[in-house]
Design a protein around this motif. Structure first.
Motif, mmCIF file in Angstrom:
data_model
loop_
_atom_site.group_PDB
_atom_site.id
_atom_site.type_symbol
_atom_site.label_atom_id
_atom_site.label_comp_id
_atom_site.label_asym_id
_atom_site.label_seq_id
_atom_site.Cartn_x
_atom_site.Cartn_y
_atom_site.Cartn_z
ATOM 1 N N ARG A 24 0.702 -1.185 0.162
ATOM 2 C CA ARG A 24 0.041 -0.030 -0.114
ATOM 3 C C ARG A 24 0.840 0.978 -0.107
ATOM 4 O O ARG A 24 1.716 1.363 0.799
ATOM 5 N N MET A 28 -1.681 6.472 1.193
ATOM 6 C CA MET A 28 -3.001 5.671 1.158
ATOM 7 C C MET A 28 -3.557 5.253 2.453
ATOM 8 O O MET A 28 -2.664 4.184 2.827
ATOM 9 N N ASP A 30 -4.689 3.194 5.503
ATOM 10 C CA ASP A 30 -4.824 1.485 5.520
ATOM 11 C C ASP A 30 -6.225 1.393 6.117
ATOM 12 O O ASP A 30 -6.371 1.164 7.536
ATOM 13 N N ARG A 31 -7.091 1.298 5.508
ATOM 14 C CA ARG A 31 -8.533 1.260 6.166
ATOM 15 C C ARG A 31 -9.505 0.823 4.799
ATOM 16 O O ARG A 31 -9.207 0.754 3.675
ATOM 17 N N ALA A 32 -10.465 -0.144 5.073
ATOM 18 C CA ALA A 32 -11.273 -0.774 3.816
ATOM 19 C C ALA A 32 -12.214 0.293 3.311
ATOM 20 O O ALA A 32 -12.713 1.387 4.132
ATOM 21 N N THR A 33 -12.155 0.157 1.926
ATOM 22 C CA THR A 33 -12.882 1.117 1.203
ATOM 23 C C THR A 33 -14.724 0.755 1.321
ATOM 24 O O THR A 33 -14.796 -0.340 1.634
ATOM 25 N N HIS A 34 -15.550 1.961 0.885
ATOM 26 C CA HIS A 34 -16.775 1.270 1.008
ATOM 27 C C HIS A 34 -17.171 0.987 -0.607
ATOM 28 O O HIS A 34 -18.293 0.923 -0.618
ATOM 29 N N TYR A 35 -16.162 0.820 -1.344
ATOM 30 C CA TYR A 35 -16.514 0.432 -2.756
ATOM 31 C C TYR A 35 -17.087 -1.045 -3.008
ATOM 32 O O TYR A 35 -16.577 -1.692 -2.032
ATOM 33 N N CYS A 36 -17.820 -1.203 -4.166
ATOM 34 C CA CYS A 36 -18.230 -2.538 -4.293
ATOM 35 C C CYS A 36 -17.070 -3.448 -4.689
ATOM 36 O O CYS A 36 -16.150 -2.950 -5.110
ATOM 37 N N PRO A 37 -17.162 -4.792 -4.491
ATOM 38 C CA PRO A 37 -16.286 -5.774 -4.965
ATOM 39 C C PRO A 37 -15.910 -5.453 -6.457
ATOM 40 O O PRO A 37 -16.770 -5.195 -7.315
ATOM 41 N N GLY A 38 -14.496 -5.376 -6.849
ATOM 42 C CA GLY A 38 -14.022 -5.105 -8.303
ATOM 43 C C GLY A 38 -14.377 -3.633 -8.913
ATOM 44 O O GLY A 38 -14.153 -3.481 -9.998
ATOM 45 N N CYS A 39 -14.701 -2.557 -7.990
ATOM 46 C CA CYS A 39 -14.792 -1.248 -8.451
ATOM 47 C C CYS A 39 -13.612 -0.764 -8.635
ATOM 48 O O CYS A 39 -12.620 -0.955 -7.627
ATOM 49 N N GLY A 42 -10.951 2.165 -6.330
ATOM 50 C CA GLY A 42 -9.925 1.483 -5.609
ATOM 51 C C GLY A 42 -8.744 1.298 -6.310
ATOM 52 O O GLY A 42 -7.437 1.945 -5.796
ATOM 53 N N ILE A 43 -8.599 1.058 -7.448
ATOM 54 C CA ILE A 43 -7.298 1.126 -8.397
ATOM 55 C C ILE A 43 -7.060 2.581 -8.420
ATOM 56 O O ILE A 43 -5.799 2.751 -8.470
ATOM 57 N N ARG A 46 -5.743 4.096 -5.386
ATOM 58 C CA ARG A 46 -4.270 3.583 -5.239
ATOM 59 C C ARG A 46 -3.054 4.143 -6.051
ATOM 60 O O ARG A 46 -2.033 4.583 -5.837
#
Ligand code: TPP
Ligand code: SF4
Ligand code: SF4
Ligand code: SF4
Ligand code: MG
Lengths: 283, 80
Positions: A24, A28, A30-39, A42-43, A46
Motif C-alpha cells: 500500500r 493511502m 490503511d482502511r477498508a473502502t466502501h466500494y463494491c467488489p471489483g470497483c 480503488g485502483i 491507489r
C-alpha cells in the motif's frame, strides 16, 4: 524496477532477505473502502497514492473531491482535502490553486460529475490553463445514485433512466471528454487510459504521472481520463465488467495521449497560436 | 522465490487477481471474511510457483495483496 511500487520509503526487506516489492502506498490510508467488489475507484485511488508518494507531494497536496461514489476520497488519500459541490471541483480547485500556487492541486471526478453537471467548470478550467490536475473516472453511469444514464453511457447500454438502452437519436452519442479537453487552449496534457488490465493500469499510471507533472512544472492544465468498471450498476460480475471495458468501451473511447504541450509553460508560449499573424482582429 | 500475502480482512472476493496470474495459482478459498466475502488465496503447495510479477496486486482494487520477492533469482530475471 527494484523500487517498491507505491511506497515512498526504501524497499522493505525482512530477515530472510525477502524484499517487499508491492504494498500500500504511504499516502493511502490503511482502511477498508466502501466500494463494491471489483470497483475500479480503488485502483484509481491507489495510483493517485503511489504517484503522490513517488513525486514527494504528500505534504504539499490539496485534493479537491467531488460528488459520486468517490465522495469519500478524503478518507482514503492522506492529504489535505476540500469537498466540492457536484461538478464544481475544477472551480474550487481554481480558487485553491490561485490562493496557494505553491500547492499541488488535483480534482478527482466521475463522469456524471465532470461531463454532466460539471461540464462548464471543467471546460473553462481547462481553457484557462489552470495549473491543476484532473483525474476523471469514466464508468459510463451515475454510480452513486443507482446507475442512471450519464453523458458517457454507450449507445445501447441499459441504465435505470434508459431501460431500453441509450438511443443516439433521443439522447445523443456518448461524449468523448479527452478529445474535447485536448482542444482547449490551456490544456498541457490530456490522455485516456483504462483500468481493465494489468498492462493498461501500468500505462494509465504513466499518463497520470504526466498529468501531475505538467502542473508541478507549471506547464498548464493536466487531464487524465480512466475507463473504469462499475460492476454493480452494470449488473455484471467484476470479471465480466472488465471484459466489457475491453470489448465495448475501449473501441469507442480510444486510449492514448491526445495532447502534450512542450515549452516553458508561460502563458505566452501557450497562447502562441492565437498571436500568430491574422489572429488578432475581432476586438 | 517470491510469494504474496492476501489480506483476509480487505479482500472482497472480486476474483480479478485470479485471472491475471501468469501461473494461475490464485483461487477463491472457502473462507468467508467478516464482510461476507470469500477471500482469495494461493494454496501453500503452489506458492513456490509465484514469479513475483505483482500483476495480482496491480489489478486488486482493494490493495489486499502484498508481493515479496526472494533474492534467489539474480538480476537478468525480467519480472517488473
Ligand atoms: C447538485 C446535485 N445534483 C444531483 C446530485 C445527485 N448525485 C449524486 S452523485 C451523482 C452522479 C455521480 O456520478 P459520477 O460522477 O459518474 O460518479 P460515480 O458514482 O459513477 O463514480 C448525482 C447525480 C447531487 N448530489 N447534487
Ligand atoms: S456503485 Fe459502481 S462506482 Fe459505485 S462503488 Fe459500486 S461499483 Fe463502484
Ligand atoms: S505475483 Fe504474479 S505470479 Fe505471484 S501470485 Fe501474483 S500474479 Fe501470480
Ligand atoms: S483482486 Fe483483491 S479483492 Fe479481488 S479477489 Fe483478489 S485479493 Fe481479493
Ligand atoms: Mg460514473
Amino acid at each position: 524496477m527494484p523500487k517498491t511500487q507505491g511506497a515512498a520509503s526504501a524497499p522493505k526487506t525482512n530477515q530472510t532477505g525477502e524484499e517487499l516489492v508491492f504494498t500500500r502506498p504511504a499516502s493511502m490510508v490503511d482502511r477498508a473502502t466502501h466500494y463494491c467488489p471489483g470497483c475500479h475507484h480503488g485502483i484509481a485511488h491507489r495510483l493517485v497514492g503511489e504517484l503522490i508518494d513517488e513525486l514527494g507531494l504528500k505534504e504539499n497536496t490539496v485534493a479537491v473531491c467531488s460528488i459520486g461514489c468517490s465522495v469519500f476520497l478524503y478518507n482514503y488519500i492522506d492529504v489535505d482535502s476540500v469537498e466540492a459541490p457536484h461538478g464544481r471541483a475544477p472551480a474550487v480547485a481554481t480558487g485553491v490553486k490561485r490562493a496557494r500556487p505553491d500547492k499541488f492541486v488535483f480534482t478527482y471526478q466521475g463522469d456524471g460529475d465532470l461531463a454532466s453537471i460539471g461540464m462548464a467548470e471543467i471546460m473553462h478550467a481547462a481553457n484557462r490553463g489552470e495549473r491543476m490536475s484532473v483525474v476523471f473516472v469514466n464508468n459510463t453511469v451515475y454510480g452513486m445514485t443507482g446507475g442512471q444514464m450519464a453523458p458517457t453511457t454507450l449507445i445501447g447500454q441499459k441504465t435505470t433512466t434508459c431501460p431500453g438502452g441509450r438511443c443516439k437519436d433521443r439522447e445523443g452519442s456518448p461524449i468523448r471528454m479527452s478529445e474535447i479537453i485536448a482542444h482547449l487552449g490551456g490544456t498541457a496534457f490530456c490522455a485516456r487510459g483504462s483500468l481493465d488490465s494489468v498492462k493498461n493500469i501500468r500505462q494509465a499510471k504513466k499518463y497520470m504521472r504526466q498529468a501531475f507533472e505538467v502542473q508541478t512544472k507549471g506547464l498548464g492544465f493536466g487531464f487524465v481520463e480512466l475507463l473504469a468498471g462499475c460492476p454493480t450498476n452494470w449488473r455484471l460480475s467484476p470479471l465480466a465488467a472488465n471484459k466489457r471495458i475491453t470489448d465495448e468501451m475501449i473501441p469507442y473511447f480510444p486510449l492514448g495521449v491526445f495532447k502534450e504541450v512542450e515549452g516553458d509553460g508561460t502563458c505566452g508560449s501557450m497562447l502562441a497560436p492565437e498571436s500568430a499573424p491574422g489572429a488578432e482582429g475581432g476586438k | 522465490m517470491s510469494r504474496i500475502t492476501v489480506s483476509e480482512e480487505r479482500c472482497k472476493g472480486c476474483l480479478l487477481c485470479t485471472q491475471v496470474c501468469p501461473v494461475t495459482i490464485i483461487r477463491q478459498s472457502e473462507r468467508i471474511n467478516q464482510n461476507g466475502y470469500k477471500v482469495a488465496e494461493v494454496p501453500a503447495e503452489d506458492m513456490a510457483k509465484c514469479t513475483g510479477c505483482a500483476s495480482c496486486a496491480t489489478i486488486c482494487p482493494d490493495v489486499a495483496i502484498e508481493v515479496w520477492r526472494g533474492k534467489k533469482p539474480k538480476p537478468g530475471s525480467k519480472a517488473a
